[in-house]
Design an enzyme around this catalytic site. Structure first.
Site, mmCIF file in Angstrom:
data_model
loop_
_atom_site.group_PDB
_atom_site.id
_atom_site.type_symbol
_atom_site.label_atom_id
_atom_site.label_comp_id
_atom_site.label_asym_id
_atom_site.label_seq_id
_atom_site.Cartn_x
_atom_site.Cartn_y
_atom_site.Cartn_z
ATOM 1 N N GLU A 74 16.027 9.208 -62.004
ATOM 2 C CA GLU A 74 17.347 9.493 -62.546
ATOM 3 C C GLU A 74 18.000 10.629 -61.775
ATOM 4 O OE1 GLU A 74 16.603 10.449 -66.644
ATOM 5 O OE2 GLU A 74 15.721 12.393 -66.178
ATOM 6 N N HIS A 132 11.135 18.144 -66.819
ATOM 7 C CA HIS A 132 12.503 18.628 -66.895
ATOM 8 C C HIS A 132 12.977 18.759 -68.333
ATOM 9 C CE1 HIS A 132 12.725 14.191 -66.859
ATOM 10 N NE2 HIS A 132 13.786 14.342 -67.644
ATOM 11 N N ARG A 152 7.574 12.841 -74.069
ATOM 12 C CA ARG A 152 7.922 14.192 -74.527
ATOM 13 C C ARG A 152 6.682 15.072 -74.509
ATOM 14 N NH1 ARG A 152 11.476 11.351 -77.969
ATOM 15 N NH2 ARG A 152 9.845 11.114 -79.538
#
Length: 264
Positions: A74, A132, A152
């Site tokens: 991404e 991130h 996560r």
């Protein structure tokens, strides 16, 4: 048939009740993301707007090699940022897996990330495996592989599932590569991502022979950042995303700045 892609507003615990124009959040909804449904011709790519009032989780995504058909590369273009807004990308030093896992469990992983102060025009490419987090007070455009696989590692005590076993298998405990971050110049066309999974350029005007060769006579997505573009008899402006049959089909107004994306 319209070239405009349908959009969906997605509620998130870190989203906003009030969105910047041209978006309007439904009453009582905390909208964190605006998704544009990918067209069949370019189903590999997903375009989103992200708006934060709180920090997102510390997270990581796998590559296609690690999760076939579900990898997630991404990138982010910051379009608005409150004073002091930051993005956490990579670590300040090398972190071994056992230390990263312990830091995720006790919450100190947040402080091991390298936090980059940001303003409108900052661009970050996020390869798979990059740990991130997006801080509060940020608006950005995200272009990504069309995958929802997110591991996560830490979520500030929110009651959501963590994925430490999966995340530790793919996370790279290393500093972020400086060449993956840039300030997008105010004018001129510039290449932002050139593979391996997709290409992304900021187009200023009608482009040039180099871009024509890169994109060829193949479909692409166009996301206006400022100004508008005519496409198939429609006007496409900021807050919209459209499918173009080829680069030559775009007719931008003078001074328009556009993102164009295509699978590599």
């Amino acid at each position: 048939m319209s070239a405009l892609l349908p959009l969906r507003m997605v509620e998130r615990p870190w989203g906003r009740h009030a969105l910047p124009a041209p978006f309007t959040a439904p009453a009582g909804c905390k909208i964190g993301e605006v998704w544009f449904d990918p067209p069949a011709e370019l189903s590999q790519l997903l375009v989103k707007y992200i708006f934060t009032s709180e920090a997102l989780s510390v997270q990581v995504h796998p590559s296609d090699d690690q999760a076939p058909g579900q990898g997630k590369e991404e990138c982010w273009l910051v379009i608005a940022a409150d004073p002091g807004a930051r993005l956490g990308v990579g670590f300040t030093r090398d972190i071994p897996p056992e230390a990263m896992r312990a830091a995720a469990l006790d919450g100190s992983i947040e402080h091991l990330l390298e936090w980059h102060p940001v303003a409108a025009g900052d661009f970050f490419h996020i390869p798979p495996g990059t740990v991130h987090a997006i801080g509060p007070g940020i608006g950005l455009i995200e272009v990504q592989q069309n995958s929802d696989v997110t591991y996560r590692l830490y979520d500030y005590g929110r009651p959501r599932e963590l994925h430490l076993d999966q995340g530790m298998k793919v996370a790279r405990g290393e500093p972020y590569r400086r060449e993956s971050h840039c300030r997008v110049p105010g004018s001129g066309s510039v290449t932002l991502v050139d593979g391996p999974r997709f290409r992304l350029d900021r187009l200023d005007g009608t482009g040039d022979a180099r871009l024509a060769a890169r994109y060829g006579e193949r479909p692409l997505l166009v996301i206006p950042v400022s100004g508008s573009v005519r496409l198939a008899g429609e006007t496409v402006g900021p807050g919209q995303c459209a499918l173009a049959p080829a680069l030559a089909a775009l007719d931008p107004e003078p001074g328009a700045k556009l993102l164009i994306a295509q699978p590599a």
